[in-house]
Motif scaffolding. Structure first.
Motif, short mmCIF file in Angstrom:
data_model
loop_
_atom_site.label_atom_id
_atom_site.label_comp_id
_atom_site.label_asym_id
_atom_site.label_seq_id
_atom_site.Cartn_x
_atom_site.Cartn_y
_atom_site.Cartn_z
N TYR A 109 -7.86 4.21 0.15
CA TYR A 109 -8.46 4.78 1.38
C TYR A 109 -7.69 6.02 1.82
O TYR A 109 -8.28 7.03 2.19
N SER A 110 -6.38 5.95 1.76
CA SER A 110 -5.57 7.10 2.16
C SER A 110 -5.85 8.31 1.28
O SER A 110 -5.87 9.44 1.76
N ARG A 131 8.30 11.34 4.33
CA ARG A 131 7.42 12.48 4.13
C ARG A 131 6.94 13.04 5.47
O ARG A 131 6.61 12.29 6.37
N PRO A 132 6.86 14.36 5.63
CA PRO A 132 6.39 14.92 6.87
C PRO A 132 4.94 14.63 7.13
O PRO A 132 4.50 14.54 8.25
N ARG A 133 4.12 14.49 6.04
CA ARG A 133 2.74 14.09 6.26
C ARG A 133 2.49 12.84 5.42
O ARG A 133 2.51 12.86 4.21
N SER A 134 2.35 11.76 6.11
CA SER A 134 2.14 10.51 5.40
C SER A 134 0.66 10.23 5.28
O SER A 134 -0.05 10.16 6.25
N SER A 135 0.19 10.10 4.03
CA SER A 135 -1.22 9.82 3.86
C SER A 135 -1.53 8.35 4.05
O SER A 135 -2.64 7.98 4.36
N PHE A 136 -0.50 7.48 3.86
CA PHE A 136 -0.72 6.05 4.16
C PHE A 136 -0.83 5.88 5.66
O PHE A 136 -0.59 6.33 6.34
N LEU A 137 -1.25 5.23 6.38
CA LEU A 137 -1.35 5.12 7.82
C LEU A 137 -1.61 6.46 8.47
O LEU A 137 -0.93 6.86 9.39
N ALA A 185 0.80 -1.23 0.00
CA ALA A 185 0.00 0.00 0.00
C ALA A 185 0.83 1.28 0.00
O ALA A 185 0.52 2.22 -0.74
N PRO A 186 1.91 1.39 0.81
CA PRO A 186 2.69 2.63 0.77
C PRO A 186 3.28 2.92 -0.61
O PRO A 186 3.40 4.08 -1.00
#
Length: 300
Positions: free
Chosen positions: A168-169, A289-295, A105-106
């Motif tokens: 989903y992310s 990444r500073p903002r990870s949309s995965f998890l 997924a990532p």
């Protein structure tokens, strides 16, 4: 809550996700199909999350119904198909292999984020993508190639679980611009339940649903591996940034692999184990990444 307790809370939530194979396998033994397992998971989680949110802060249940398209994305397009693919992969391959393929997924999120949000590919992201590819090839037996003996259907389902989980992310990124993570999660499961229950055929299970063991495993998958897992993980995010939380959450495939081995006797050979390690390494690499949309994570 201290930072140490927050880290433990995140790890415990991820471990609860990791034990989902226990409940899924026993539900299969009782005669449940993958669609029926998805249905009882999302429906039980929806009920529990609605009750919890109503008691702790009913204002979180207010939404503008014009935003339903957001929850169609998170709940139906993502969660329903993510769970269905994951449970098919568990049935066709093994718990460890299915969860390893889920952790592609990532890599999918990295690609989607480049296309949709303009996030640049960096050396570490490219390395993570290549590491994921090699790791998955080792896990499914394409490297070193000595004859492909896994179910292709199961492998494709496992990759599909990573793909739909990644979606989903993406959908949640848009939804979180308007609503809190609690609201997004609750309505994700509500919409997922409304979509799948009419087609699940739970009525066909008949006497099976009268068995205490059926309800023990339904409660397990809904309470422990969904509702409590989410609550512990979210609580930990109060003190731990999402990128670090994502790395801590790699305890999930480790727990899944241990369950696969010690409970069900499912073995990974040396090459598959190396692939398993590479996929986890790739998850850690991509968290620069500073903002990870995965998890951001996980209504799973």
């Amino acid at each position: 809550m201290s930072q140490k307790l927050s880290m433990l809370s995140i790890a415990f939530g991820a471990a609860l996700w990791g034990i989902i194979g226990l409940f899924v396998t026993y539900l299969y033994d009782l005669g449940f199909s993958p669609v029926q397992v998805v249905a009882v998971r999302v429906a039980s989680a929806a009920i529990l999350l609605l009750l919890y949110t109503y008691i702790t802060g009913k204002e979180e249940l207010r939404i503008d119904w014009k935003d339903s398209r957001l929850f169609i994305g998170t709940g139906i397009i993502s969660i329903v198909f993510f769970n269905l693919c994951l449970f098919i992969a568990m049935e066709e391959t093994s718990i460890a292999i299915a969860v390893t393929l889920l952790y592609t997924a990532p890599a999918f999120v990295t690609i989607f984020s480049r296309i949709l949000f303009g996030e640049l590919f960096t050396k570490s992201k490219i390395t993570a993508l290549l590491t994921t590819f090699i790791g998955c090839a080792l896990v499914v037996g394409l490297l070193p190639y000595t004859g492909f003996d896994l179910s292709m259907y199961g492998v494709l389902a496992g990759l599909g679980s990573g793909f739909f989980y990644a979606l989903y992310s993406i959908f949640a990124t848009y939804a979180l611009r308007t609503y809190s993570s609690t609201t997004v999660t609750v309505y994700t499961f509500v919409f997922a339940s409304v979509a799948i229950l009419p087609f699940a055929g739970l009525g066909d299970l008949g006497a099976t649903l009268a068995l205490p063991s059926a309800w023990i495993n339904i409660a397990g998958i809904g309470l422990f591996s969904t509702t409590l897992a989410f609550l512990f993980y979210t609580k930990g995010l109060e003190k731990i940034e999402s990128s670090r939380a994502s790395i801590i959450a790699t305890v999930e495939p480790v727990v899944a692999a241990l369950i696969s081995f010690f409970v069900f006797g499912e073995l990974l050979d040396a090459w598959q184990f190396l692939g398993f390690i590479l996929v986890i390494t790739a998850v850690i690499l991509v968290q620069e990444r500073p903002r990870s949309s995965f998890l951001r994570r996980k209504a799973s």
